[in-house]
Motif scaffolding. Structure first.
Motif, PDB file in Angstrom:
ATOM      1  N   CYS A 131      45.464  87.729  -8.885  1.00 26.78           N
ATOM      2  CA  CYS A 131      44.194  87.499  -8.185  1.00 26.78           C
ATOM      3  C   CYS A 131      43.496  86.341  -8.882  1.00 26.78           C
ATOM      4  N   SER A 132      43.207  85.287  -8.123  1.00 26.96           N
ATOM      5  CA  SER A 132      42.605  84.100  -8.745  1.00 26.96           C
ATOM      6  C   SER A 132      41.230  84.431  -9.325  1.00 26.96           C
ATOM      7  N   MET A 133      40.510  85.360  -8.704  1.00 28.90           N
ATOM      8  CA  MET A 133      39.196  85.721  -9.262  1.00 28.90           C
ATOM      9  C   MET A 133      39.357  86.409 -10.619  1.00 28.90           C
ATOM     10  N   HIS A 253      34.649  83.573  -8.662  1.00 27.91           N
ATOM     11  CA  HIS A 253      34.482  83.811  -7.227  1.00 27.91           C
ATOM     12  C   HIS A 253      35.832  84.105  -6.593  1.00 27.91           C
ATOM     13  N   CYS A 254      35.789  84.611  -5.378  1.00 31.17           N
ATOM     14  CA  CYS A 254      37.021  84.835  -4.617  1.00 31.17           C
ATOM     15  C   CYS A 254      37.285  83.609  -3.756  1.00 31.17           C
ATOM     16  N   SER A 255      38.488  83.055  -3.896  1.00 31.44           N
ATOM     17  CA  SER A 255      38.794  81.834  -3.146  1.00 31.44           C
ATOM     18  C   SER A 255      38.950  82.109  -1.654  1.00 31.44           C
ATOM     19  N   VAL A 256      39.206  83.348  -1.285  1.00 32.65           N
ATOM     20  CA  VAL A 256      39.350  83.697   0.137  1.00 32.65           C
ATOM     21  C   VAL A 256      37.954  83.818   0.776  1.00 32.65           C
ATOM     22  N   HIS A 257      37.111  84.657   0.217  1.00 26.72           N
ATOM     23  CA  HIS A 257      35.772  84.858   0.803  1.00 26.72           C
ATOM     24  C   HIS A 257      34.870  83.649   0.596  1.00 26.72           C
TER      25      HIS A 257
END
Ligand code: 13P
Ligand code: SF4
Length: 392
Positions: A131-133, A253-257
């Motif tokens: 998970c990048s976050m 942060h989440c790169s998707v959201h």
């Protein structure tokens, strides 16, 4: 019967999205797909039959957990589906299962290992499903920040809170400093508890969940929040800013959201009058502020279940889930908040070939891709996880 696909419009594809769906190849991006055995080809027409047979052969020895962002082809084999909180609760629900196959990402599998019996083994079908976050908060950086808070004399006032989406050693840090883990479905309860224990919160690693919960649900001002950048000396903050802050937010942060913008919200409101905008709290603050409803993946599912027929919904979360919801509610107009696709690339790494490979390895008596958290980290992280599970 209504045509179940009638209200769903697929967002525009990008070459990357096609790769994530397995409809293209890019050898340079195939990091982690190597398995110590033979990974079946995605085109193998027998994959469903093979997964069904292997799962049946394992019977109660295996328990398959699936996060809501997983692909349909994987979700159909999950014994339990859920958001991060539900899956953390469910991980321990089958103490007799030898193998917990976690169809989700690495930090979730680590939490499952911490919460299950030592004899149970937690397996992540593709070890590249990170998970990048979670990767945005590294233990050494967090300890450096904490030492600075100690030097300033404020550490005693601060309760560390980490989002579930963090590595086990970050949860261990939070546990040994008397803090708590939270998820997107209990962040308000976790912050309420934390502000009963201290006057400040150090929130890791998702700045957006921390800010959105503090400001929109707890009544804090934006000025009560400061952003700690681990790549700058002292987080890029003055001593005064740190002393005055109520919420010290980690710069993650989440790169998707993070892809959803205020323009996505404006555009859909113009295009679909009366649309309900429903987003995940990992979205940016301005997006959440402009939305009508905000909540975890489990909340989003329940909101659509309860919505009246004929209502329109623009949903700002991962695309696998939004598409599944649209197909499950053909009487409602469910659309993706953005014009282009937005998958979680690491969640998508768990595909049917990896699941088949994992289950067949288990049938053959080999246990692949075991996720193990060392004993000390697990003990400390468990304190923070148990505190979460005990929140009122
Ligand atoms: P929830 O499962 O808590 O809704 O979080 C979404 C997410 O990003 C998981 O990685
Ligand atoms: Fe991480 Fe975001 Fe993917 Fe969740 S959706 S696993 S937070 S990158």
């Amino acid at each position: 019967m209504a045509d179940v696909t009638s209200t769903w419009t697929e967002p525009s594809n990008t070459p990357l999205a096609l790769l994530l769906l397995g409809k293209g190849t890019d050898p340079a991006s195939e990091r982690g797909v190597d398995c110590p055995g033979d990974l079946p080809a995605p085109s193998d027409p027998d994959l469903v039959a093979r997964a069904t047979a292997a799962k049946a052969a394992l019977g109660d020895r295996v328990f398959v957990l699936g996060h809501h962002y997983q692909r349909d082809e994987v979700i159909r084999f999950a014994d339990v589906t859920g958001d991060s909180f539900k899956l953390a609760q469910q991980a321990a629900a089958r103490p007799d299962a030898e193998f917990i196959v976690f169809c989700g990402v690495h930090f979730m599998a680590e939490s499952a290992d911490i919460l299950t019996k030592p004899s149970q083994r937690v397996i992540l079908p593709d070890l590249a499903a990170g998970c990048s976050m979670a990767d945005m908060a590294v233990l050494g950086q967090v300890e450096t920040a904490w030492e600075h808070f100690q030097d300033l004399g404020i550490a005693g006032d601060i309760v560390p809170v980490t989002y579930m989406n963090s590595s086990a050693d970050i949860k261990g840090f939070v546990g040994r400093n008397s803090g708590v883990v939270c998820t997107s479905s209990n962040a308000k309860r976790a912050l309420t508890w934390s502000f009963e224990q201290g006057s400040k919160v150090f929130f890791l690693p998702d700045q957006h969940l921390g800010r959105n919960t503090a400001v929109l649900e707890m009544g804090f001002d934006l000025d009560d929040c400061v952003l700690y950048d681990p790549h700058k000396p002292h987080g890029g903050l003055t001593d005064e800013e740190l002393r005055n802050a109520k919420m010290i937010l980690w710069r993650g942060h989440c790169s998707v959201h993070g892809r959803f913008t205020i323009d996505s919200v404006r555009e859909v409101r113009e295009r679909v009058p009366g649309v309900n905008v429903l987003v995940h709290p990992e979205c940016r603050h301005d997006v959440v502020r402009a939305a009508d409803y905000v909540g975890s993946t489990e909340y989003i599912i329940k909101a659509l279940d309860a919505a009246p027929a004929g209502s329109a919904w623009a949903v700002g979360t991962e695309l696998n889930l939004v598409r599944r919801l649209a197909l499950a509610h053909p009487d409602k107009q469910v659309m993706f908040l953005d014009r282009t696709v937005c998958y979680c690339s690491t969640m998508n790494r768990i595909d049917l070939p990896h699941l088949v490979w994992t289950l067949e390895e288990l049938v053959a008596g080999r246990v692949p891709n075991v996720i193990t958290v060392d004993e000390k980290t697990a003990r400390e992280a468990r304190v923070a996880l148990d505190q979460m599970l005990a929140l009122p």
